[in-house]
Enzyme design. Sequence first.
Site, mmCIF file in Angstrom:
data_model
loop_
_atom_site.group_PDB
_atom_site.id
_atom_site.type_symbol
_atom_site.label_atom_id
_atom_site.label_comp_id
_atom_site.label_asym_id
_atom_site.label_seq_id
_atom_site.Cartn_x
_atom_site.Cartn_y
_atom_site.Cartn_z
ATOM 1 N N ASP A 12 -5.187 -4.731 -6.972
ATOM 2 C CA ASP A 12 -4.854 -3.363 -7.400
ATOM 3 C C ASP A 12 -3.547 -3.374 -8.202
ATOM 4 O O ASP A 12 -2.575 -2.769 -7.790
ATOM 5 C CB ASP A 12 -4.746 -2.419 -6.180
ATOM 6 C CG ASP A 12 -3.658 -2.837 -5.185
ATOM 7 O OD1 ASP A 12 -3.192 -4.006 -5.233
ATOM 8 O OD2 ASP A 12 -3.240 -1.989 -4.369
ATOM 9 N N ASP A 17 0.542 -8.096 -7.779
ATOM 10 C CA ASP A 17 -0.839 -8.489 -8.120
ATOM 11 C C ASP A 17 -0.860 -9.161 -9.496
ATOM 12 O O ASP A 17 -1.613 -10.125 -9.712
ATOM 13 C CB ASP A 17 -1.761 -7.260 -8.188
ATOM 14 C CG ASP A 17 -1.806 -6.477 -6.899
ATOM 15 O OD1 ASP A 17 -2.738 -6.656 -6.120
ATOM 16 O OD2 ASP A 17 -0.878 -5.676 -6.667
ATOM 17 N N ASN A 41 -2.628 0.615 -5.087
ATOM 18 C CA ASN A 41 -1.295 0.946 -5.601
ATOM 19 C C ASN A 41 -1.343 2.153 -6.541
ATOM 20 O O ASN A 41 -0.393 2.923 -6.631
ATOM 21 C CB ASN A 41 -0.706 -0.250 -6.363
ATOM 22 C CG ASN A 41 -0.208 -1.334 -5.423
ATOM 23 O OD1 ASN A 41 0.278 -1.048 -4.344
ATOM 24 N ND2 ASN A 41 -0.353 -2.579 -5.851
ATOM 25 N N THR A 126 -5.847 -8.899 -2.591
ATOM 26 C CA THR A 126 -4.408 -8.596 -2.571
ATOM 27 C C THR A 126 -4.215 -7.078 -2.629
ATOM 28 O O THR A 126 -3.300 -6.588 -3.278
ATOM 29 C CB THR A 126 -3.701 -9.276 -3.760
ATOM 30 O OG1 THR A 126 -4.253 -8.753 -4.983
ATOM 31 C CG2 THR A 126 -3.862 -10.790 -3.734
ATOM 32 N N PHE A 167 1.054 -1.740 3.716
ATOM 33 C CA PHE A 167 0.323 -0.874 2.788
ATOM 34 C C PHE A 167 -1.173 -1.177 2.689
ATOM 35 O O PHE A 167 -2.006 -0.258 2.774
ATOM 36 C CB PHE A 167 0.943 -0.928 1.380
ATOM 37 C CG PHE A 167 0.168 -0.103 0.386
ATOM 38 C CD1 PHE A 167 0.261 1.281 0.390
ATOM 39 C CD2 PHE A 167 -0.697 -0.698 -0.519
ATOM 40 C CE1 PHE A 167 -0.480 2.052 -0.494
ATOM 41 C CE2 PHE A 167 -1.443 0.058 -1.409
ATOM 42 C CZ PHE A 167 -1.337 1.438 -1.397
ATOM 43 N N ASN A 168 -1.566 -2.444 2.488
ATOM 44 C CA ASN A 168 -2.990 -2.737 2.258
ATOM 45 C C ASN A 168 -3.846 -2.404 3.483
ATOM 46 O O ASN A 168 -5.032 -2.080 3.343
ATOM 47 C CB ASN A 168 -3.188 -4.197 1.846
ATOM 48 C CG ASN A 168 -2.645 -4.484 0.454
ATOM 49 O OD1 ASN A 168 -2.489 -3.562 -0.352
ATOM 50 N ND2 ASN A 168 -2.329 -5.744 0.188
ATOM 51 N N HIS A 241 4.778 -10.276 -2.755
ATOM 52 C CA HIS A 241 3.759 -10.443 -1.721
ATOM 53 C C HIS A 241 2.509 -11.208 -2.173
ATOM 54 O O HIS A 241 2.129 -12.224 -1.597
ATOM 55 C CB HIS A 241 3.295 -9.074 -1.224
ATOM 56 C CG HIS A 241 4.386 -8.156 -0.845
ATOM 57 N ND1 HIS A 241 5.018 -8.215 0.373
ATOM 58 C CD2 HIS A 241 4.976 -7.143 -1.521
ATOM 59 C CE1 HIS A 241 5.937 -7.270 0.435
ATOM 60 N NE2 HIS A 241 5.936 -6.608 -0.693
ATOM 61 N N ASP A 242 1.809 -10.655 -3.165
ATOM 62 C CA ASP A 242 0.432 -11.091 -3.423
ATOM 63 C C ASP A 242 0.276 -12.554 -3.851
ATOM 64 O O ASP A 242 -0.694 -13.216 -3.442
ATOM 65 C CB ASP A 242 -0.223 -10.153 -4.454
ATOM 66 C CG ASP A 242 -0.386 -8.745 -3.914
ATOM 67 O OD1 ASP A 242 -0.426 -8.591 -2.677
ATOM 68 O OD2 ASP A 242 -0.467 -7.806 -4.715
HETATM 69 C C1 BDR Z 1 1.140 -4.908 -0.691
HETATM 70 O O1 BDR Z 1 1.103 -3.526 -1.068
HETATM 71 C C2 BDR Z 1 1.115 -3.390 -2.464
HETATM 72 O O2 BDR Z 1 2.005 -2.394 -2.855
HETATM 73 C C3 BDR Z 1 1.438 -4.751 -3.026
HETATM 74 O O3 BDR Z 1 0.769 -4.943 -4.261
HETATM 75 C C4 BDR Z 1 0.971 -5.700 -1.976
HETATM 76 O O4 BDR Z 1 -0.397 -6.023 -2.144
HETATM 77 C C5 BDR Z 1 2.429 -5.163 0.055
HETATM 78 O O5 BDR Z 1 2.495 -4.388 1.208
HETATM 79 CA CA CA Z 2 -1.536 -5.575 -4.235
#
Ligand code: BDR
Ligand code: CA
Length: 313
Positions: A12, A17, A41, A126, A167-168, A241-242
């Site tokens: 996303d 990403d 996102n 991701t 978040f994910n 993160h991703d």
């Molecule tokens: C995740 O949430 C999104 O905002 C980032 O792209 C990542 O996948 C981190 O919590």
């Molecule tokens: Ca992401």
Amino acid sequence: MNAPVPVVIDCDPGHDDALAIMLAAGDPAVDLLAITTVAGNQTLAKTTLNARRVCTVAGITGVPIAAGCDRPLVQPLRVADDVHGESGLDGPRFPEPTVDVVPEHAVDLIHRILTRHPEPVTLVPTAPLTNIALLLTRYPEDAARIREIVLMGGSTERGNRTPAAEFNMYADPEAADIVFRSGVPVTMCGLNVTHQALATPEVVARLEGLGTELGRTCAGLLTYFGSTYRRLWGFEHPPLHDPVAVARVIDPAIVTCVPANVVVELRGEYTRGATVVDPHRYLDRPVNAQVAVTLDTGLFWDRLVASVARLGA
Ligand code: BDR
Ligand code: CA
């Protein structure tokens, strides 16, 4: 060298990403078969446009891009525009994209790839797990064709959207629950490990120092991401993160894991979307995931910068 791992990235974009796509497309250990998009996102229209933008600036051609689900399975869509901006990829300017999407739903494209590829394929989500949960629900026979799901999401500790939820997971807890209960081997790269991937000024300087347009674009993405992480969470440097999930596929030695049972909390009044990780087996439930705990930051940044260098040359 081993044969490259066949991979589909479900994403996303999203600043991190974008770098995950570039790491996968630029590293010889990965055979990137497709990029699929999902709402997360930002809206699906924006994350899909961003995937096309990333592929255009990075010169990634011949990798199909397909749009998937435009909302979570059950709850309404809640985007992360506070983190990634109105476009989902705020910061650097992107030229008009020259790569297009294929006219197929992401879930059907992944199904087709899994069915036709001569060996099992690794999925790297991701983003919220909506597309992957729908795939496993619509095509249950595909579970056996997935080598592994190496995802960015969750945490062994606290969250980043609520005190408990990352978040994910927060964005589509029902989908995450389906994935963790699917029986497919899952590797979870959560906040506890991705917060070790801090894009320091040295990292940004390495990308700028490549002297390419793509290196400058990546530096611009990290600079914007850094500003939101400073404003929202007081981080000195932003965590990327991703790409950590992609790095685990490239070389498992970059990201070490422990086996554990992972459950996604669906009902908690304050903890919905939390990943309950049980490496000590308090709950006496079977292991259903490898949970990432340590990142070799030196190897990680070397691979990432090398990918950006290769793509931008
Ligand atoms: C995740 O949430 C999104 O905002 C980032 O792209 C990542 O996948 C981190 O919590
Ligand atoms: Ca992401």
